[in-house]
Scaffold this motif. Structure first.
Motif, PDB file in Angstrom:
ATOM      1  N   THR A 163       0.828  -1.203   0.000  1.00 10.39           N
ATOM      2  CA  THR A 163       0.000   0.000   0.000  1.00 10.39           C
ATOM      3  C   THR A 163       0.865   1.257   0.000  1.00 10.39           C
ATOM      4  O   THR A 163       2.054   1.217   0.333  1.00 10.39           O
ATOM      5  N   SER A 164       0.240   2.376  -0.332  1.00  4.23           N
ATOM      6  CA  SER A 164       0.969   3.638  -0.510  1.00  4.23           C
ATOM      7  C   SER A 164       1.537   4.200   0.787  1.00  4.23           C
ATOM      8  O   SER A 164       2.302   5.159   0.762  1.00  4.23           O
ATOM      9  N   SER A 165       1.171   3.606   1.938  1.00  2.07           N
ATOM     10  CA  SER A 165       1.790   4.058   3.190  1.00  2.07           C
ATOM     11  C   SER A 165       2.956   3.160   3.580  1.00  2.07           C
ATOM     12  O   SER A 165       3.483   3.241   4.693  1.00  2.07           O
ATOM     13  N   GLY A 166       3.349   2.277   2.640  1.00  2.38           N
ATOM     14  CA  GLY A 166       4.507   1.421   2.889  1.00  2.38           C
ATOM     15  C   GLY A 166       4.190   0.168   3.678  1.00  2.38           C
ATOM     16  O   GLY A 166       5.072  -0.478   4.228  1.00  2.38           O
ATOM     17  N   ILE A 177      -9.597   0.380   3.111  1.00  2.00           N
ATOM     18  CA  ILE A 177      -8.479  -0.239   2.389  1.00  2.00           C
ATOM     19  C   ILE A 177      -8.999  -1.242   1.352  1.00  2.00           C
ATOM     20  O   ILE A 177      -8.417  -1.398   0.276  1.00  2.00           O
ATOM     21  N   ARG A 178     -10.109  -1.884   1.651  1.00  3.31           N
ATOM     22  CA  ARG A 178     -10.692  -2.815   0.670  1.00  3.31           C
ATOM     23  C   ARG A 178     -11.292  -2.069  -0.518  1.00  3.31           C
ATOM     24  O   ARG A 178     -11.204  -2.534  -1.660  1.00  3.31           O
ATOM     25  N   MET A 179     -11.882  -0.904  -0.282  1.00  2.00           N
ATOM     26  CA  MET A 179     -12.394  -0.098  -1.397  1.00  2.00           C
ATOM     27  C   MET A 179     -11.223   0.399  -2.261  1.00  2.00           C
ATOM     28  O   MET A 179     -11.332   0.460  -3.484  1.00  2.00           O
ATOM     29  N   ALA A 180     -10.113   0.724  -1.611  1.00  2.00           N
ATOM     30  CA  ALA A 180      -8.918   1.124  -2.368  1.00  2.00           C
ATOM     31  C   ALA A 180      -8.398  -0.047  -3.204  1.00  2.00           C
ATOM     32  O   ALA A 180      -7.942   0.126  -4.336  1.00  2.00           O
ATOM     33  N   GLU A 193      -3.955   4.102  -0.901  1.00  2.00           N
ATOM     34  CA  GLU A 193      -4.909   4.148   0.215  1.00  2.00           C
ATOM     35  C   GLU A 193      -5.911   5.294   0.122  1.00  2.00           C
ATOM     36  O   GLU A 193      -6.976   5.243   0.717  1.00  2.00           O
ATOM     37  N   ASP A 194      -5.570   6.352  -0.638  1.00  2.00           N
ATOM     38  CA  ASP A 194      -6.514   7.464  -0.774  1.00  2.00           C
ATOM     39  C   ASP A 194      -7.466   7.287  -1.954  1.00  2.00           C
ATOM     40  O   ASP A 194      -8.304   8.136  -2.221  1.00  2.00           O
ATOM     41  N   LYS A 236       8.118   3.970  -2.138  1.00  2.00           N
ATOM     42  CA  LYS A 236       6.998   4.439  -1.313  1.00  2.00           C
ATOM     43  C   LYS A 236       6.162   3.264  -0.807  1.00  2.00           C
ATOM     44  O   LYS A 236       5.797   3.186   0.366  1.00  2.00           O
ATOM     45  N   PHE A 237       5.874   2.320  -1.700  1.00  2.00           N
ATOM     46  CA  PHE A 237       4.965   1.224  -1.357  1.00  2.00           C
ATOM     47  C   PHE A 237       5.630   0.146  -0.497  1.00  2.00           C
ATOM     48  O   PHE A 237       4.952  -0.521   0.279  1.00  2.00           O
TER      49      PHE A 237
END
Length: 504
Positions: free
Chosen positions: A108-111, A172-175, A337-338, A403-404
Motif C-alpha cells: 500500500t501507498s503508506s509502505g 483499504i478494501r475499497m482502495a 490508500e486514498d 513508497k509502497f
C-alpha cells in the motif's frame, strides 16, 4: 481447378492471422498467394524482446485457455514449444474463467504490506460483481450502459453490508477494488471500464486451461509457421497506401494485368489482385478508415469501426538484483490508500500517470528469468507514459516502489517498456466491446466487400484479425481463427469449380 490455383490473393499485414490464412490457402492448392508487410518482420503484435539475458514478451504474453479447443495451443504442442507442465492433461482441465489464480502480495501507498485476511475478501467481492456483469449478454436487460458504472455502483451499494462486521478494513478494501478496476482496464485494453459496454461484455468467451507462456518466446510460434510458407512470399518494409476495389479502369500495371482490386503502396508500386485479405489492427483501421480503401468503406462498416473499442495496454519490465517480494509471489498489487471513491482514471495525466500502474506479474520460473517484474498500465495514462524517456519512467516507477515497500534503497537495474499506442501500424493494443457496440459490429467488420447482392465480382476485400472474431477478440487464437475463416471463405468460393474439374 486452374482458376482456383491462379487467383491472385494478397494478404495485408504479416501477423498470425495473415500467416494462418496463407498456410490454409496454399494447403488448398492456391499458388498465387502474397503477403505485404509494412515493417521488416513477421508477427504483428506478437513481439518477443530481451531484457539483459532474459526473454520477455513485448506483445502477446500468454496462450489464453491452453486446451485442445485452442488452435494456438495445438500448434505450440505440434512445434514442441511448451514445457511438459503446460501440455499436461491437468493443466488443460483447469477452468479459470479468464482470470489466472496468481499468488499475490499487496503493498500500500503508506509502505504497508497487507495479508490475504485483509485483502482476500475485496478480491473475492470484486470478482463476484465482475462475473455478474458478464451475464447480461445472455440474459439481456442490462441496467446500465457500461461495465464500469455497474461494477462501481454495485461495489458502493453492497460493500457496507458485506463488511459491516469489519468496519476497520472497509476503506483499504475499497482502495483495493479501485486497483482491481484499473487492472481490469489492462485486461480489457481500455482507458476506463466506463467505456466498456455492459450488454456485450459477456460476448467474450474463455477456454479451459491454465494460461501458459512460451519458454523460448512467443515469436518461436511465428518462426515455425513462417518456415512452412514458401520463401519470398512476404514483401517486407512495404506500406500499403490504398486498396482500390471495384477497379474497372484499364490502367497500365507495374506487376501484372489489371484485376478487380489494385493495391497501391506508399513507394508507388502497385499490385493487381483478385482478392485481398486485410489483417491490419482495428486501431490502424480507425486511424486510416477514410483513405485506406477506395471507394471508401460503406457507412455501416465505418460506423461499426467507430463504435468498436480499441485501447492501449502497456508493459514495463524491471530487473532487480534481489527480490523484495515473497518467494511464492506471482502478482504484486499496488493499493493507493486514498483511492477509495472508485475511479479508474487519474485526475491529471502529466503529474499522476503513475497512479494508473496497477501492479506487476512476477516472471517465473526464477531460474529462467532471475528477478524480473512486468508492470501493467492501460489507457491514456499508458499512452502518456510512452512519450516519456526510459529514464523518466524508471525514476517514477522506482519512487513508487520505494513508497509502497517502505524501502528507500530499492533500485531496478534495467527497464524495458512497450509503446503500442505510438506504434504506427498497431495504434494501440487490442479490441474491446465499447459502450453502444454489439456483436453485430464485429460481424459487420468481418463481412467482405462488395456486400452481398452486388453485381460486382465477389470477395474482393476480406477482413481478418482479432477484431473480427466475435467470441475471441483481443486474443492470438481469435486472430488465427479469423485468418483461417477468410481463407476458408475463398476455398468455399472456388469449391464448385474444383469439384466439377475433378469429375471431368
Amino acid at each position: 481447378m486452374a482458376l482456383q490455383r491462379d487467383s491472385r490473393i494478397f494478404i495485408i499485414g504479416c501477423g498470425i492471422s495473415a500467416i494462418g490464412a496463407a498456410q490454409k490457402l496454399l494447403k488448398h492448392g492456391f499458388c498465387n498467394v502474397h503477403i505485404i508487410e509494412a515493417t521488416g518482420k513477421s508477427g504483428g503484435r506478437i513481439r518477443t524482446g530481451r531484457l539483459g539475458d532474459n526473454i520477455v514478451e513485448i506483445g502477446a504474453n500468454w496462450i489464453h485457455g491452453p486446451s485442445k479447443e485452442n488452435p494456438v495451443f495445438r500448434l505450440a504442442c505440434d512445434y514442441q514449444l511448451l514445457d511438459k507442465e503446460s501440455m499436461s492433461e491437468e493443466n488443460q482441465a483447469v477452468d479459470i474463467g479468464g482470470h489466472p489464480l496468481f499468488v499475490p502480495n499487496w503493498f500500500t501507498s503508506s509502505g504497508r504490506k497487507l495479508g490475504p485476511e485483509v485483502m482476500g475478501p475485496a478480491l473475492e467481492f470484486f470478482m463476484k460483481i465482475l462475473e455478474r456483469s458478464q451475464q447480461f449478454y445472455d440474459s439481456g436487460g442490462e441496467p446500465m450502459p457500461s461495465v464500469g458504472k455497474f461494477v462501481k455502483s454495485e461495489a458502493k451499494r453492497l460493500a457496507p453490508e458485506e463488511w459491516k462486521e469489519d468496519q476497520a478494513n472497509i476503506n483499504i478494501r475499497m482502495a483495493m477494488i479501485n486497483t482491481l478496476l484499473k487492472l481490469e482496464c489492462c485486461v480489457s485494453g481500455t482507458h476506463t471500464l466506463d467505456e466498456v459496454g455492459l450488454g456485450a461484455f459477456g460476448m467474450y468467451k474463455t477456454l479451459p486451461g491454465l494460461d501458459c507462456t512460451f519458454p523460448g518466446g512467443y515469436e518461436g510460434l511465428i518462426d515455425n509457421m513462417m518456415k512452412e510458407l514458401p520463401k519470398g512470399i512476404v514483401s517486407y518494409n512495404k506500406q500499403v497506401k490504398c486498396i482500390h476495389w471495384n477497379n474497372t479502369k484499364d490502367e497500365p500495371d507495374t506487376t501484372a494485368t489489371s484485376g478487380p482490386v489494385k493495391i497501391e503502396c506508399v513507394d508507388g508500386k502497385t499490385f493487381a489482385a483478385d482478392h485481398v485479405i486485410v489483417t491490419v489492427s482495428l486501431g490502424y483501421l480507425k486511424k486510416h478508415k477514410d483513405t485506406f480503401l477506395s471507394p471508401s468503406l460503406p457507412l455501416n462498416k465505418l460506423h461499426s469501426i467507430q463504435r468498436m473499442g480499441f485501447g492501449t495496454n502497456n508493459k514495463i519490465f524491471l530487473e532487480f538484483e534481489q527480490p523484495f517480494w515473497d518467494e511464492d509471489c506471482e502478482l504484486i498489487y499496488l493499493v493507493w490508500e486514498d483511492d477509495t471513491d472508485l475511479c479508474d482514471v487519474v485526475s491529471d495525466i502529466k503529474t499522476s500517470w503513475i497512479r494508473k500502474l496497477t501492479g506487476f506479474t512476477v516472471l517465473k520460473p526464477t531460474e529462467r528469468f532471475g528477478h524480473v517484474l512486468c508492470g501493467w498500465i492501460a489507457g491514456h495514462e499508458s499512452e502518456y507514459m510512452e512519450t516519456l524517456s526510459e529514464l523518466e519512467v524508471l525514476h517514477s516507477v522506482t519512487q513508487v516502489l520505494r513508497k509502497f515497500t517502505g524501502n528507500p534503497t530499492i533500485a531496478p537495474r534495467k527497464l524495458l517498456r512497450s509503446q503500442w499506442f505510438h506504434d504506427p501500424y498497431s495504434c494501440g493494443s487490442y479490441t474491446y466491446v465499447a459502450k453502444g457496440c454489439s456483436g453485430y459490429d464485429i460481424d459487420n467488420l468481418a463481412e467482405p466487400l462488395p456486400p452481398n447482392g452486388s453485381n460486382s465480382k465477389p470477395l474482393q476485400v476480406l477482413f481478418a484479425g482479432e477484431a473480427t472474431h466475435r467470441s475471441f477478440f483481443s486474443t492470438v487464437h481469435g486472430a488465427l481463427m479469423a485468418g483461417w475463416r477468410e481463407a476458408e471463405r475463398l476455398v468455399s468460393h472456388y469449391a464448385p469449380a474444383s469439384t466439377i474439374s475433378s469429375k471431368l
